[in-house]
Scaffold this active site. Structure first.
Site, PDB file in Angstrom:
ATOM      1  N   GLU A  39       0.870  -1.162   0.000  1.00  0.00           N
ATOM      2  CA  GLU A  39       0.000   0.000   0.000  1.00  0.00           C
ATOM      3  C   GLU A  39       0.914   1.220   0.000  1.00  0.00           C
ATOM      4  OE1 GLU A  39      -2.812   0.205   3.236  1.00  0.00           O
ATOM      5  OE2 GLU A  39      -3.510   2.171   2.555  1.00  0.00           O
ATOM      6  N   ARG A 286       5.551 -13.144   9.381  1.00  0.00           N
ATOM      7  CA  ARG A 286       5.962 -11.760   9.314  1.00  0.00           C
ATOM      8  C   ARG A 286       7.348 -11.641   9.906  1.00  0.00           C
ATOM      9  NH1 ARG A 286       2.317  -7.747   8.534  1.00  0.00           N
ATOM     10  NH2 ARG A 286       3.276  -5.763   9.057  1.00  0.00           N
ATOM     11  N   LYS A 296       4.292   0.403   9.543  1.00  0.00           N
ATOM     12  CA  LYS A 296       4.328   1.698   8.870  1.00  0.00           C
ATOM     13  C   LYS A 296       3.722   2.796   9.730  1.00  0.00           C
ATOM     14  CE  LYS A 296       3.118  -0.007   4.816  1.00  0.00           C
ATOM     15  NZ  LYS A 296       2.421  -0.031   3.530  1.00  0.00           N
TER      16      LYS A 296
HETATM   17  P1  ATP Z   1       2.469  -2.393   7.903  1.00  0.00           P
HETATM   18  O1  ATP Z   1       1.766  -3.024   9.040  1.00  0.00           O
HETATM   19  O2  ATP Z   1       3.893  -2.057   8.198  1.00  0.00           O
HETATM   20  O3  ATP Z   1       1.702  -1.245   7.315  1.00  0.00           O
HETATM   21  P2  ATP Z   1       1.480  -3.908   5.778  1.00  0.00           P
HETATM   22  O4  ATP Z   1       1.426  -5.363   5.695  1.00  0.00           O
HETATM   23  O5  ATP Z   1       0.202  -3.201   6.023  1.00  0.00           O
HETATM   24  O6  ATP Z   1       2.580  -3.513   6.815  1.00  0.00           O
HETATM   25  P3  ATP Z   1       1.694  -3.488   2.988  1.00  0.00           P
HETATM   26  O7  ATP Z   1       2.186  -2.320   2.219  1.00  0.00           O
HETATM   27  O8  ATP Z   1       0.266  -3.800   2.896  1.00  0.00           O
HETATM   28  O9  ATP Z   1       2.124  -3.278   4.506  1.00  0.00           O
HETATM   29  O10 ATP Z   1       2.573  -4.764   2.675  1.00  0.00           O
HETATM   30  C1  ATP Z   1       2.941  -5.184   1.386  1.00  0.00           C
HETATM   31  C2  ATP Z   1       3.397  -6.603   1.471  1.00  0.00           C
HETATM   32  O11 ATP Z   1       4.503  -6.734   2.343  1.00  0.00           O
HETATM   33  C3  ATP Z   1       2.313  -7.514   2.003  1.00  0.00           C
HETATM   34  O12 ATP Z   1       2.264  -8.665   1.180  1.00  0.00           O
HETATM   35  C4  ATP Z   1       2.753  -7.839   3.387  1.00  0.00           C
HETATM   36  O13 ATP Z   1       2.345  -9.109   3.742  1.00  0.00           O
HETATM   37  C5  ATP Z   1       4.276  -7.755   3.286  1.00  0.00           C
HETATM   38  N1  ATP Z   1       4.855  -7.384   4.582  1.00  0.00           N
HETATM   39  C6  ATP Z   1       4.650  -6.241   5.263  1.00  0.00           C
HETATM   40  N2  ATP Z   1       5.306  -6.255   6.430  1.00  0.00           N
HETATM   41  C7  ATP Z   1       5.956  -7.438   6.507  1.00  0.00           C
HETATM   42  C8  ATP Z   1       6.813  -8.069   7.470  1.00  0.00           C
HETATM   43  N3  ATP Z   1       7.123  -7.462   8.608  1.00  0.00           N
HETATM   44  N4  ATP Z   1       7.296  -9.294   7.190  1.00  0.00           N
HETATM   45  C9  ATP Z   1       6.990  -9.904   6.041  1.00  0.00           C
HETATM   46  N5  ATP Z   1       6.195  -9.387   5.096  1.00  0.00           N
HETATM   47  C10 ATP Z   1       5.677  -8.167   5.310  1.00  0.00           C
HETATM   48 MG    MG Z   2      -1.385  -3.123   4.719  1.00  0.00          MG
END
Ligand code: ATP
Ligand code: MG
Length: 588
Positions: A39, A286, A296
């Site tokens: 995102e 994760r 984020k």
């Molecule tokens: P955040 O909680 O930091 O906002 P998010 O999962 O909402 O993380 P996205 O931009 O939606 O952030 O993530 C893009 C991709 O990266 C998704 O497929 C998510 O599963 C993966 N991802 C995000 N954070 C991690 C992590 N800590 N470990 C492994 N994969 C991750």
């Molecule tokens: Mg997300």
């Protein structure tokens, strides 16, 4: 590849085992197509690097494809600045995407799918407000109850949904919900929201829309439209998987009935009808690493409240922060490979990431002499008008890196910690009467020193032995210590930034009651040393160059602030291992 589906190739992670099995079963023909779907509401962090290495790595290993898809269905928090940084970071990590996609490209298709769901009784417009919806949802133990609006006619639902799109309602007045089962044991399936009203400007579609699809509707459909085969996400989405399946299976069932409108929802890739096999979701752990936060929301807070100096502050666990700190793409990919793909969450030591970068930098970094906490050393018997120039190899094991010339003069800078007035036996550095080697130059013996009124050493004096030129004695006399040095006449003054953990706790996510992660910020996470001295060749490296300051660590010329012909600025990427610190620790 293994030919026996019962016995997948040893050492392969569970995702690759599933792909092997699907390939053998011919599930998607020979296709493997993944995606990385960030995102654009922040900069990527090291957790994303893991997801990038997995998705792009799978595509590479199977000669498949991987899309970069911006999951931009939440207009309020998204921005093109983030889109640009994400592209830069994925490229920097060394990956190419097959297609660059945006969920917002599919807004018309999502909408068409939603109307189809309404027409087939699979979705309805609800007037309950958010709080009421929560009450009606029930709990893990109690079933939910149906909304009084659940049984509206298709006509009424359609006209309300169209009015939602036309902007006739305020935020929150209505929501489109899936009609599934309010008593489903999985709470996710209790008529989840598919669309909400949000009067907000979108960074790509502007004001064209005032309704936006929810993640659970948009994500699986985006995967499907792009012909994704394996959709990998993190473990928190395990409970969403039945909903992922429901949305796609419902759409495919409607399409199979031959609804004329269903053709609107053609695939983006491949075109025409829906493929025989739709994508499936798989969840992997994760990444969490010690001493930092990887969310984020929290990272944005650090930036916006000024706790750090921006997204690419070298203390940030963002990809851009690591880049600026001096980490290489190779070291981050190596780290992601070593931690592997697991089905349960765990905490990985930051030390492992540091280990990976040290290994890579050890091979690639030219060595230089830089004094970060200088004190003057005067060589009393070295004539004022004499100068030496020593040629030193840039790398002890890699001759191909060549050599550089280092000037030597009567007055030098050495490291303050390399001198001790009353030194213990194991202190193999300079102290009155002791002899040490100045790296590649001469043996020197300490003859005296001056202190100021605070007891701070202001100058150290020594004599040198001209017969030890090059740093080796001809009579076989040995010294235990070798110090780095910089000519006071030719050394270039520089700024050096040292970094320590951003937080004072191993896990800033688990905080004491009444505290937030911000209460654990380390006030000493950055130390700026404004008066350091570098050998001339070190000052002249380009911004972004990776170097080793002998004995002091791996450093990177700052991408923003380093000026080879002005003030050189270096960030410490990682220390070298310090045997003295170890002995000190053991003797405590
Ligand atoms: P955040 O909680 O930091 O906002 P998010 O999962 O909402 O993380 P996205 O931009 O939606 O952030 O993530 C893009 C991709 O990266 C998704 O497929 C998510 O599963 C993966 N991802 C995000 N954070 C991690 C992590 N800590 N470990 C492994 N994969 C991750
Ligand atoms: Mg997300």
């Amino acid at each position: 590849m293994s030919t026996n589906s019962e016995a997948p190739e040893k050492g392969k992670d569970f995702i690759r085992q599933i792909i092997d099995r699907d390939l053998e079963d011919g599930k998607y023909g020979n296709r493997v197509h993944t995606r990385f779907p960030p995102e654009p509401n922040g900069y990527l962090h090291i957790g994303h690097a893991k997801a990038i290495c997995l998705n792009f790595g799978v595509a590479r290993d199977y000669q498949g494809d991987c899309n970069l898809r911006f999951d931009d269905t939440n207009p309020v928090k998204e921005d093109t600045e983030y889109v640009d940084s994400i592209k830069q970071d994925v490229s920097w990590l060394g990956f190419d995407w097959t297609n660059q996609c945006y969920a917002s490209d599919y807004f018309e298709k999502f909408y068409a799918a939603a109307e189809l769901f309404i027409k087939h009784g699979k979705a309805y417009v609800d007037d309950l407000n958010a709080e009421e919806i929560r009450e009606y949802r029930g709990t893990l133990k109690e079933p939910g109850k149906n909304s009084p609006y659940r049984d509206r006619s298709v006509e009424e639902n359609l006209s309300l949904f169209r009015a939602m799109r036309a902007g006739e309602f305020k935020d929150g007045e209505h929501v489109l919900r899936a009609r599934i089962d309010m008593s489903a044991p999985n709470v996710m399936l209790r008529d989840p929201a598919l669309y909400r009203i949000k009067h907000a400007h979108h960074h790509r579609t502007g004001d064209a829309w005032c309704i936006y699809p929810m993640y659970d509707f948009a994500h699986c459909l985006s995967d499907h439209f792009e012909g994704i085969t394996h959709s990998i996400c993190t473990l928190e989405f395990e409970n969403n998987r039945p909903l992922y399946d429901w949305v796609l299976d419902t759409l495919i069932a409607i399409q199979a009935e031959g609804d004329a409108n269903a053709d609107q929802i053609a695939l983006t890739t491949g075109g025409g009808k829906a493929p025989a096999q739709r994508p499936y979701q798989f969840e992997a752990a994760r990444l969490n690493i010690t001493g930092t936060v990887l969310s984020k929301r929290k990272l944005i807070q650090l930036v916006q409240e000024g706790h750090v100096k921006g997204w690419d502050d070298p203390r940030m666990p963002t990809i851009s922060g690591f880049r600026r700190r001096g980490f290489t793409p190779e070291s981050i990919r190596d780290f992601c490979e070593r931690i592997g793909i697991a089905k349960s969450n765990s905490m990985v030591e930051y030390a492992l990431l540091e280990h990976c970068v040290r290994q890579d930098l050890n091979n690639r970094s030219p060595r230089y002499l830089g004094v970060i906490d200088p004190v003057k050393l005067v060589i009393e018997n070295y004539p004022e008008d004499q100068e030496d120039v020593f040629e030193m190899p840039l790398h002890p094991e890699d001759e191909s890196m060549g050599k550089r010339k280092v000037p030597f003069t009567r007055e030098l800078w050495i490291e303050r910690e390399d001198f001790m007035e009353d030194a213990p036996r194991k202190f193999f550095r300079l102290s009155p009467g002791r002899e040490v080697r100045l790296r590649f130059a001469y043996y020197v013996t300490c003859t005296g020193f001056d202190k100021d009124e605070n007891g701070r050493i202001t100058e150290i004096r020594a004599t040198y032995d001209p017969a030890t030129k090059g740093g080796w004695s001809q009579d076989g006399r040995k010294v235990k210590g070798t110090l780095h040095w910089v000519s006071a006449k030719y050394g270039r003054r520089a700024e050096v930034r040292l970094y320590d953990g951003l937080f004072t706790t191993e896990n800033p996510n688990a905080v004491e009651e009444g505290k937030t992660f911000l209460d654990y910020l380390n006030p000493d996470s950055e130390t700026v040393l404004a008066e350091c001295y570098l050998e001339p060749a070190l000052a002249e490296v380009e911004p972004g160059a990776h170097v080793q300051f002998e004995r002091k660590g791996y450093f990177c010329a700052d991408i923003r602030d380093h000026k080879p012909d002005g003030t050189p600025v270096f960030n410490r990427t990682a220390t070298l291992r310090d045997t003295w610190a170890k002995i000190q620790k053991q003797s405590k």
